[in-house]
Write a protein that holds these residues in place. Structure first.
Motif: not given
Length: 256
Positions: A20-40
């Motif tokens: 369902a989730v395949n080797a995802v790297d993600l960095d959420v930086l402080p003080g930001t709005i970070h959106a996670l999007i994608g098709p169904n």
């Protein structure tokens, strides 16, 4: 370079052979709005559940402020200041708006069940609760029973109760889902406003919201990270447009 507040590396979740989730790297930086999007079916909800520890990853790591939280329980990460809105904001319909926020404040102070606390203590909580309601434009609804609030204002109340927990990272799952245009705009402005006091990570389908407030967008498709960057960049990415296809891709490119 600013160190990420939340960092995932190789985040993977398999369900009986299905990835369902395949080797995802993600960095959420402080003080930001970070959106996670994608098709169904892109894996957004599963990824969100991994980050908030409602699911345990098959492999990969999650760090918060440089500390490994991969195996921690939801309650543990909530104490660290990672608050997912529904964790503490399943609002009580037959309490007033003010009472709902005060419960969030009591939890933060560890006095939830100390009913013998002096009125002076409660008065202090009331002052803070009123300040939070002012912040989310619900001051005039303080004495209203929550059951009587319109849907959009209930979502604003949820954000207020989340803020009562003093999050360092607020996670919002589809904050504008099911709303009319006026409520969507109200919640959009509210998210932008509260981002001044905490970092925001959100899953959101509404591209007009994402395009107008997100600093960084991560696009998932088939469980993998397809693209990442500011909206102006990812909305023109051919792979992103192809993943959304048809009317959805038109929405993606034309949202801003």
């Amino acid at each position: 370079m600013t160190a990420p507040l939340l960092a995932a590396r190789g985040l993977t979740k398999e369900f009986k052979g299905f990835t369902a989730v395949n080797a995802v790297d993600l960095d959420v930086l402080p003080g930001t709005i970070h959106a996670l999007i994608g098709p169904n079916g892109a894996g957004k909800t599963t990824c969100f559940n991994l980050l908030t520890k409602f699911l345990t990853p098959t492999s990969g790591t999650i760090q918060f402020k440089g500390e490994d939280i991969t195996r921690e329980a939801p309650a543990q990460i909530a104490r660290r200041g990672i608050i997912r809105s529904f964790q503490i904001s399943a609002v009580f319909p037959h309490l007033t708006v003010l009472e709902n926020v005060r419960i969030g404040l009591q939890r933060q102070l560890g006095t939830s069940f100390h009913f013998w606390r002096s009125e002076r203590t409660l008065h202090t909580l009331n002052e803070r609760a009123h300040a939070l309601l002012q912040e989310v434009d619900l001051a005039s609804y303080a004495d209203t029973l929550t059951v009587n609030l319109a849907y959009g204002r209930k979502r604003a109340l949820e954000i207020a109760t989340t803020l009562a927990m003093q999050p360092e990272l607020m996670l919002l799952d589809e904050p504008t889902q099911g709303m009319g245009m006026e409520d969507v705009d109200r919640i959009r402005q509210l998210i932008k406003k509260v981002s001044a006091r905490c970092t925001v990570l959100m899953v959101e389908h509404n591209m007009s919201v994402v395009s107008s407030i997100a600093d960084t967008i991560t696009v998932l498709a088939r469980g993998a990270k397809l693209a990442e960057g500011p909206y102006a960049e990812v909305s023109k990415n051919p792979a992103v447009i192809e993943a959304y296809m048809g009317s959805a891709s038109t929405e993606l490119v034309g949202a801003h």
